[in-house]
Scaffold this motif. Structure first.
Motif, PDB file in Angstrom:
ATOM      1  N   VAL A  49       0.834  -1.205   0.000  1.00  0.00           N
ATOM      2  CA  VAL A  49       0.000   0.000   0.000  1.00  0.00           C
ATOM      3  C   VAL A  49       0.868   1.253   0.000  1.00  0.00           C
ATOM      4  CG1 VAL A  49      -1.701   1.320   1.319  1.00  0.00           C
ATOM      5  CG2 VAL A  49      -1.938  -1.155   1.115  1.00  0.00           C
ATOM      6  N   ILE A  50       1.943   1.228   0.799  1.00  0.00           N
ATOM      7  CA  ILE A  50       2.845   2.377   0.862  1.00  0.00           C
ATOM      8  C   ILE A  50       3.469   2.651  -0.505  1.00  0.00           C
ATOM      9  CG2 ILE A  50       5.068   3.161   1.792  1.00  0.00           C
ATOM     10  CD1 ILE A  50       4.280   1.811   4.435  1.00  0.00           C
ATOM     11  N   LEU A  51       3.882   1.589  -1.193  1.00  0.00           N
ATOM     12  CA  LEU A  51       4.466   1.764  -2.521  1.00  0.00           C
ATOM     13  C   LEU A  51       3.487   2.455  -3.474  1.00  0.00           C
ATOM     14  CD1 LEU A  51       6.441  -1.546  -3.203  1.00  0.00           C
ATOM     15  CD2 LEU A  51       7.376   0.763  -3.183  1.00  0.00           C
ATOM     16  N   LEU A  52       2.224   2.058  -3.431  1.00  0.00           N
ATOM     17  CA  LEU A  52       1.222   2.678  -4.300  1.00  0.00           C
ATOM     18  C   LEU A  52       0.979   4.131  -3.908  1.00  0.00           C
ATOM     19  CD1 LEU A  52      -1.355  -0.251  -4.614  1.00  0.00           C
ATOM     20  CD2 LEU A  52       0.327   0.490  -6.300  1.00  0.00           C
ATOM     21  N   VAL A  53       0.958   4.411  -2.621  1.00  0.00           N
ATOM     22  CA  VAL A  53       0.743   5.779  -2.157  1.00  0.00           C
ATOM     23  C   VAL A  53       1.890   6.686  -2.578  1.00  0.00           C
ATOM     24  CG1 VAL A  53       0.545   7.249  -0.104  1.00  0.00           C
ATOM     25  CG2 VAL A  53      -0.740   5.108  -0.237  1.00  0.00           C
ATOM     26  N   THR A  54       3.127   6.124  -2.581  1.00  0.00           N
ATOM     27  CA  THR A  54       4.295   6.946  -2.936  1.00  0.00           C
ATOM     28  C   THR A  54       4.311   7.351  -4.406  1.00  0.00           C
ATOM     29  OG1 THR A  54       5.622   4.950  -3.303  1.00  0.00           O
ATOM     30  CG2 THR A  54       5.769   5.985  -1.132  1.00  0.00           C
ATOM     31  N   ILE A  55       3.405   6.820  -5.192  1.00  0.00           N
ATOM     32  CA  ILE A  55       3.296   7.271  -6.584  1.00  0.00           C
ATOM     33  C   ILE A  55       2.981   8.772  -6.613  1.00  0.00           C
ATOM     34  CG2 ILE A  55       1.908   7.090  -8.700  1.00  0.00           C
ATOM     35  CD1 ILE A  55       1.545   4.119  -8.053  1.00  0.00           C
ATOM     36  N   ARG A  56       2.209   9.209  -5.634  1.00  0.00           N
ATOM     37  CA  ARG A  56       1.837  10.627  -5.581  1.00  0.00           C
ATOM     38  C   ARG A  56       2.481  11.358  -4.410  1.00  0.00           C
ATOM     39  NH1 ARG A  56      -4.344  13.043  -5.906  1.00  0.00           N
ATOM     40  NH2 ARG A  56      -3.806  15.259  -5.620  1.00  0.00           N
ATOM     41  N   TYR A  57       2.577  10.693  -3.264  1.00  0.00           N
ATOM     42  CA  TYR A  57       3.047  11.360  -2.048  1.00  0.00           C
ATOM     43  C   TYR A  57       4.391  10.773  -1.610  1.00  0.00           C
ATOM     44  CZ  TYR A  57      -1.904  12.612  -1.872  1.00  0.00           C
ATOM     45  OH  TYR A  57      -3.161  13.062  -2.185  1.00  0.00           O
ATOM     46  N   GLU A  58       5.245  11.626  -1.090  1.00  0.00           N
ATOM     47  CA  GLU A  58       6.526  11.179  -0.555  1.00  0.00           C
ATOM     48  C   GLU A  58       6.342  10.696   0.884  1.00  0.00           C
ATOM     49  OE1 GLU A  58      10.208  13.347  -1.409  1.00  0.00           O
ATOM     50  OE2 GLU A  58       9.002  14.807  -2.514  1.00  0.00           O
ATOM     51  N   ILE A  59       6.846   9.509   1.164  1.00  0.00           N
ATOM     52  CA  ILE A  59       6.778   8.935   2.511  1.00  0.00           C
ATOM     53  C   ILE A  59       8.193   8.619   2.958  1.00  0.00           C
ATOM     54  CG2 ILE A  59       5.948   7.019   3.918  1.00  0.00           C
ATOM     55  CD1 ILE A  59       3.548   6.795   2.125  1.00  0.00           C
ATOM     56  N   ASN A  60       8.554   9.115   4.118  1.00  0.00           N
ATOM     57  CA  ASN A  60       9.907   8.919   4.637  1.00  0.00           C
ATOM     58  C   ASN A  60      10.218   7.437   4.807  1.00  0.00           C
ATOM     59  OD1 ASN A  60      12.114   8.773   6.783  1.00  0.00           O
ATOM     60  ND2 ASN A  60      12.044  10.965   6.359  1.00  0.00           N
ATOM     61  N   GLU A  61      11.433   7.027   4.428  1.00  0.00           N
ATOM     62  CA  GLU A  61      11.829   5.625   4.512  1.00  0.00           C
ATOM     63  C   GLU A  61      11.825   5.117   5.949  1.00  0.00           C
ATOM     64  OE1 GLU A  61      13.570   7.930   2.749  1.00  0.00           O
ATOM     65  OE2 GLU A  61      12.701   7.294   0.840  1.00  0.00           O
ATOM     66  N   ILE A  62      12.028   6.013   6.902  1.00  0.00           N
ATOM     67  CA  ILE A  62      12.006   5.612   8.314  1.00  0.00           C
ATOM     68  C   ILE A  62      10.624   5.087   8.680  1.00  0.00           C
ATOM     69  CG2 ILE A  62      12.196   6.448  10.688  1.00  0.00           C
ATOM     70  CD1 ILE A  62      14.287   8.435   9.742  1.00  0.00           C
ATOM     71  N   ILE A  63       9.587   5.758   8.191  1.00  0.00           N
ATOM     72  CA  ILE A  63       8.220   5.312   8.461  1.00  0.00           C
ATOM     73  C   ILE A  63       7.989   3.940   7.834  1.00  0.00           C
ATOM     74  CG2 ILE A  63       5.780   5.803   8.021  1.00  0.00           C
ATOM     75  CD1 ILE A  63       6.471   8.776   8.072  1.00  0.00           C
ATOM     76  N   THR A  64       8.435   3.781   6.593  1.00  0.00           N
ATOM     77  CA  THR A  64       8.277   2.499   5.906  1.00  0.00           C
ATOM     78  C   THR A  64       8.953   1.371   6.681  1.00  0.00           C
ATOM     79  OG1 THR A  64       8.281   3.664   3.784  1.00  0.00           O
ATOM     80  CG2 THR A  64       8.623   1.288   3.728  1.00  0.00           C
TER      81      THR A  64
END
Length: 383
Positions: A325-340
Motif C-alpha cells: 500500500v505504501i508503494l502505491l501511495v508513494t506514486i503521488r506522495y513522498e513517505i519517509n523511509e524511516i516510516i516504511t
C-alpha cells in the motif's frame, strides 16, 4: 553458528566500507553505513518470508541462495536495476545510462524519480498478491483471528485475491496515479503507466508463484511415495525420479525468491536516492544490507525460529501488505523511509511478542510445544 552464518556478511561489510573510504573518503564511509542500515531495516520482513520458503529447500539450494542469489541481489537489483530503469524510461542505451550515472548523477536521479510510478506499481501489486494469497488462505494457526477467520472463509471464492488486487490497482490508477510525483516537485498523469506496470507485476506473480507452487505440490506428492520409489530404483538400477523433481521444485522456488527479493528492494533502491546519487556508494551500501538479509534468512531457517515463533510469518505478511500500500501511495506522495521501515519492524515485533505469549500459555497449560496447533492453546495465547 553465528559466525558460520554471518561470516560472509561481516567480510563483505569490511570490504565494502574499506572500498567506500578509498572511493570517497570518510564521508562515503558514512553514506555506505547509513544505506546498509536502511536496507536491513526495510528488508527484515523479507528475511522472514524468505525463511518460510527457504526451509523447504535442501542445503545445496540454501548455498545457491547465498551465492548466486547474492550476486543477483547485489549486482542485479542494487546496481543494474537502476541503470535499466533509467535506460528504458529515458530511451537510452545501457552504456549511455551507465555513463549518465557516473558523470551526471543529478540527471540520473531525476530519471529514476520519474520512473518511480511504474516501479511502485509493479512492486506494489506483486507484494499485494503475496499478502492477499496468505490472508485468504485457511490456516490451522491464526494470529489475528477476528480478521483472519472471516477472510479465510471469503478466500474460498476462486480468484478472489486477483479480483481484489485489480480493484486496488484500478483505484490507484484513478487517484494517486493521476497526479504522480515527478522530480522538481511537479506532477504528471501516469494512470496508463501505473495500470500497465501493475498488471505486469500481477502477471509476474501468477507465473512465477504458480510454477513454484506447482512443482512444490508435485514434490510433496512424490515425497509421500519416496521410500517406495527409492526401493524400486535400487532394484531396477535407475535413479529415483524424486531427485529430478526436487531439483525442478527448488529451482522455481529459487526463482520465486529472487523475484520476491526484487520487489522488496524497490523501496530500498528508491529511498537510497534520498541519501546519495552516487551509484557506486548505493551499490556498496545496499549490497551490504542485502548480504545481512540473506544471512538472517538462513539463520532463521537453521534455528527453526519460524517453528518456535509461529506468528512471525503472519507479522511479516502483514508488513508486506502495508508495504504494498505504501508503494502505491508513494506514486503521488513522498513517505519517509524511516516510516516504511518502522511499520514492518513494529508488525514483526508485535507478532514475535504474541508468539512468546502463546508459547508461555502452552507451557503453562502443558501443551505440546511451540509448534502445537491445539485450538485451546490458541485461545489461551490471548491473541
Amino acid at each position: 553458528m553465528l559466525l558460520k552464518t554471518f561470516g560472509w556478511s561481516f567480510a563483505v561489510t569490511a570490504l565494502g566500507l574499506v572500498a567506500a573510504v578509498f572511493y570517497g573518503g570518510w564521508q562515503a564511509f558514512g553514506i555506505v553505513a547509513i544505506l546498509s542500515i536502511l536496507e536491513i531495516s526495510l528488508s527484515f520482513d523479507n528475511a522472514v518470508i524468505n525463511a518460510g520458503i527457504l526451509k523447504k529447500m535442501n542445503a545445496f539450494w540454501q548455498k545457491i541462495f547465498l551465492t548466486v542469489g547474492v550476486l543477483i541481489a547485489v549486482f542485479g537489483m542494487r546496481l543494474v536495476f537502476p541503470v535499466v530503469i533509467v535506460a528504458i524510461s529515458a530511451k537510452l542505451g545501457p552504456i549511455e545510462a551507465i555513463d549518465l550515472s557516473f558523470n551526471d548523477p543529478d540527471r540520473y536521479k531525476e530519471l529514476v524519480t520519474d520512473a518511480h510510478p511504474s516501479i511502485a506499481a509493479f512492486g506494489g501489486m506483486f507484494l499485494m498478491m503475496i499478502f492477499l494469497d496468505f490472508i485468504f488462505e485457511d490456516r490451522d494457526i491464526q494470529w489475528l483471528r477476528w480478521i483472519e477467520r472471516p477472510l479465510a472463509k471469503l478466500g474460498k471464492v476462486d480468484m478472489l485475491s486477483v479480483c481484489v488486487a485489480l480493484i486496488v490497482l484500478l483505484i490507484a490508477s484513478m487517484t494517486v496515479a493521476t497526479h504522480a510525483h515527478q522530480h522538481g516537485g511537479g506532477h504528471a498523469d501516469k494512470a496508463s503507466t501505473v495500470l500497465l506496470s501493475g498488471i505486469a507485476g500481477l502477471i509476474t506473480y501468477l507465473i512465477v508463484g504458480g510454477l513454484s507452487g506447482f512443482f512444490e505440490g508435485k514434490l510433496e506428492e512424490e515425497e509421500e511415495r519416496e521410500q517406495e520409489a527409492e526401493e524400486e530404483a535400487k532394484k531396477s538400477g535407475k535413479p529415483a525420479s524424486a531427485v529430478l523433481l526436487a531439483g525442478k521444485a527448488a529451482f522455481f522456488m529459487f526463482l520465486y525468491l529472487e523475484v520476491l527479493d526484487a520487489s522488496f528492494s524497490f523501496d530500498g533502491v528508491i529511498g537510497a536516492f534520498a541519501i546519495t546519487n552516487e551509484i557506486v556508494l548505493m551499490a556498496l551500501g545496499l549490497g551490504i544490507g542485502a548480504m545481512y538479509v540473506r544471512s538472517l534468512t538462513v539463520y532463521l531457517v537453521r534455528q527453526g525460529t519460524l517453528d518456535d515463533y509461529v506468528y512471525l510469518e503472519h507479522g511479516a505478511h502483514y508488513a508486506i501488505g502495508a508495504l504494498s500500500v505504501i508503494l502505491l501511495v508513494t506514486i503521488r506522495y513522498e513517505i519517509n523511509e524511516i516510516i516504511t521501515g518502522l511499520v514492518g519492524v513494529v508488525l514483526i515485533a508485535w507478532a514475535f511478542w504474541s508468539s512468546v505469549r502463546r508459547n508461555k500459555a502452552l507451557a503453562a497449560a502443558g501443551g505440546e510445544g511451540p509448534g502445537s496447533t491445539d485450538s485451546k492453546a490458541e485461545v489461551s495465547s490471548g491473541v
